[in-house]
Scaffold this active site. Structure first.
Site, short mmCIF file in Angstrom:
data_model
loop_
_atom_site.label_atom_id
_atom_site.label_comp_id
_atom_site.label_asym_id
_atom_site.label_seq_id
_atom_site.Cartn_x
_atom_site.Cartn_y
_atom_site.Cartn_z
N GLY A 166 7.29 -6.20 8.84
CA GLY A 166 8.47 -5.92 7.75
C GLY A 166 8.46 -6.62 6.81
N GLU A 202 -3.03 -17.12 5.45
CA GLU A 202 -4.40 -16.17 5.52
C GLU A 202 -4.48 -16.20 4.28
OE1 GLU A 202 -3.60 -11.90 7.65
OE2 GLU A 202 -2.40 -11.89 5.91
N LYS A 203 -5.71 -15.42 3.61
CA LYS A 203 -6.18 -16.08 2.48
C LYS A 203 -4.51 -14.66 1.66
CE LYS A 203 -9.44 -15.13 -1.38
NZ LYS A 203 -9.49 -16.39 -1.43
N PHE A 204 -4.56 -14.75 0.19
CA PHE A 204 -3.70 -13.79 -0.81
C PHE A 204 -4.33 -13.52 -1.30
CE2 PHE A 204 -0.43 -12.74 -3.97
CZ PHE A 204 0.41 -11.73 -3.54
N ILE A 205 -4.21 -11.53 -0.68
CA ILE A 205 -5.45 -10.95 -1.61
C ILE A 205 -4.64 -10.78 -2.93
CG2 ILE A 205 -6.80 -8.78 -1.56
CD1 ILE A 205 -7.69 -10.25 -0.01
N HIS A 210 -1.98 -1.16 -0.80
CA HIS A 210 -1.72 -1.17 0.31
C HIS A 210 -2.07 0.67 1.06
CE1 HIS A 210 0.96 -1.20 4.32
NE2 HIS A 210 0.65 -0.39 4.01
N ASN A 292 0.83 -0.57 13.42
CA ASN A 292 2.14 -0.38 13.88
C ASN A 292 2.30 0.77 14.55
OD1 ASN A 292 3.04 -2.08 11.48
ND2 ASN A 292 2.80 -0.35 9.83
N ARG A 294 4.43 2.46 16.13
CA ARG A 294 5.81 3.76 16.63
C ARG A 294 4.94 4.69 15.49
NH1 ARG A 294 6.05 -0.28 12.41
NH2 ARG A 294 6.70 0.07 10.27
#
Lengths: 458, 86
Positions: A166, A202-205, A210, A292, A294
């Site tokens: 989240g 982690e690499k930040f894009i 999204h 995800n 759910r």
């Protein structure tokens, strides 16, 4: 047709009502499980039966596995729908249902375990040939390790909790110094929030979009996707406005991403409804983020453009029925937009706005769908989150859907609550939104992403 | 309460929510009666719809009253603390 005669709904608010409605349409007896604070809620009023599962505080009701299973037993419910949040993705709950002989309407415990463990999940994706964001191969224990991994994959990098989700607990670091400062804090935060202080890097894009794909899977190994949802309009990783389809995807990219999403779901033998989330960069490269496991808050926009009722499908699939159709039977029809109406004040750094609704008017008319539990005289409990309504517009074109949304937002009244509606009205008029050019940083143009702590007005 | 002649300032809840005196169950409360506090020092937390806000002192002084118990729902504008200045 339905195998279940009675379903217990272990959730609240708009999603509980959404599930009650699906049950009624399927001819299934709906049992609303509610906390003391929700005794007068719309889901309770409209359900066929209701049962109190404990005190207002979520840990004593909506998160209380024993109370919920007891409620299922005493009411004779054969299945439990967990909605989203609360116990929806808790492996322990799915297992408890299994051992009590109650059907959990959702993925298998194994799915939940893998989806919840980002590091193990990612390894499965790499094996399945799904593109992932470059990252540490596992948990990172020391700052030295963090530095060397960051050097290898290149700054900026993110520190993320292995057990988190989240969007909480994510820290972005632009250089070695920032990493040194944030790394120990991120570990502490992860421990406090998720009971597990393991973090990974982690690499930040930069400036990504999204994009997520809706998945449905039956017990017989059939897995399909139901196209994408564009969820780039977020604040602090919390989605605000979603649309389907995405204005960014062409048919070629859609097919490519859709196939990757199905591969991702197959890699963990996914069952029931789920969502495969990707980041899409400016070059059109995409990276798997997570599954995800759910029903998502934003599921209605997929329903609008495909004509598939995802909640009914969840119930049908949980009962063991085969899908009965595949992706080639589906097509994108029209355009849908969802605005998440939160009881938050965009003028005051999105502080919550509790209270009692003294004047309520719901929008309606052509192309409007409203999923909400609100009504005149409703008092927002202080105990639960601020999502109070989902306003969805639908039309043949994106332009049409925007016009309908703007009109419907303008009609919506819920005095005296402060809501995110004024912000969304500005977005609907924004040329960049209208032309479909935005990324996950978009909303900061309207609301500065400042720290709540920064200080108070005295 | 013992009328030491100082100025008494009430600290109120900015909105309804659940009031907490401590940041975590196993941790000591932020303040007790008698604690000397500075302006903007955190006295407690208020959880409203899953969001936590810090309750801060408006002045420097001493905590003379703690009106609301830990983990109790409070209404908008309810008095939580009384701070006395010299």
């Amino acid at each position: 047709m339905p195998k279940f005669k009675k379903i217990l709904i272990a959730n609240r608010g708009e999603i509980a009502l959404r599930i009650v409605r699906a049950c009624k349409e399927l001819g299934i007896h709906a049992v609303a499980a509610y906390s003391e604070a929700d005794a007068e809620s719309m889901a309770v009023k409209l359900a066929d039966e209701s049962v109190c599962i404990g005190e207002a505080v979520s840990s004593k009701s909506y998160l209380n596995i024993d109370n919920i299973l007891q409620a299922a037993k005493t009411t004779g419910a054969e299945a439990i729908h967990p909605g989203y949040g609360y116990l929806a993705e808790k492996e322990a709950f799915a297992r408890a249902c299994q051992s009590e002989g109650v059907v959990f309407i959702g993925p298998t415990p194994e799915n939940l375990s893998l989806a919840g463990d980002k590091i193990a999940g990612k390894q499965k994706m790499i094996e399945a040939g799904v593109p992932v964001i470059p990252s540490s191969s596992g948990g990172v224990e020391s700052l030295d390790d963090a530095w060397s991994i960051a050097e290898e994959i290149g700054y900026p990098v993110m520190i993320k909790s292995s057990a988190g989700g989240g969007g909480r607990g994510i820290r972005i670091c632009n250089d070695e110094e920032m990493l040194a400062e944030e790394f120990p804090i991120a570990r502490m935060e992860a421990g406090a929030a998720f009971g597990n202080n393991e973090v990974y890097i982690e690499k930040f894009i930069e400036n990504p979009r999204h994009i997520e794909f809706q998945i449905l899977a039956d017990k017989h190994g059939n897995i399909i996707h139901l196209f994408e949802r564009e969820c780039s309009i977020q604040r602090r990783f919390q989605k605000l406005i979603e649309e389907a389809p995405s204005p960014r995807l062409d048919e070629e990219l859609r097919q490519k991403m859709g196939k990757a999403a199905v591969r991702a779901a197959k890699a963990i033998s996914y069952f029931n409804a789920g969502t495969v989330e990707f980041l899409l960069d400016e070059q059109g490269d995409f990276y798997f983020i997570e599954i995800n496991s759910r029903i998502q808050v934003e599921h209605p926009i997929t329903e609008m453009i495909t004509g598939v009722d995802l909640v009914k499908e969840q119930i049908r699939l949980a009962a063991g029925e085969p899908l009965g159709y595949d992706s080639s039977d589906l097509s994108i029809q029209g355009w849908a937009i969802e605005c998440r109406i939160n009881a938050e004040d965009p003028e005051r750094n999105f502080l919550p706005s509790p209270g009692t609704i003294t004047e309520y008017h719901a929008p309606g008319g052509y192309g409007v769908r409203l999923d909400t539990h609100l009504h005149q005289g409703y008092e927002l409990p202080i105990y639960y989150d601020s999502l109070i309504a989902k306003l969805i517009s639908y039309d043949a074109t994106r332009e049409g859907a925007i016009s309908i949304m703007k009109r419907a937002l303008g009609e919506y009244r819920m005095r005296p609550l402060k809501t995110t509606i004024p912000l969304y009205l500005r977005v609907m008029d924004d040329p960049d939104f209208r032309s479909g050019s935005f990324d996950t940083g978009y909303i900061t143009r309207f609301v500065p992403d400042e720290d709540e702590d920064e200080d108070d007005e005295d | 309460m013992t009328g030491s002649g100082g100025k008494r300032v009430e600290v109120k809840a900015p909105m309804s929510g659940v009031f907490y005196r401590r940041p975590a169950p196993e941790v000591a409360p932020y303040v007790e009666i008698g604690t000397e506090v500075k302006k903007k020092q955190v006295l407690g937390l208020l959880e409203t719809m899953k969001v936590f806000q810090k309750i801060k002192s408006k002045i420097s002084g001493r905590v003379v009253e703690i009106i609301v118990e830990n983990e109790t729902p409070v209404k908008d504008d309810e008095v939580l603390f009384v701070i006395e200045t010299d």
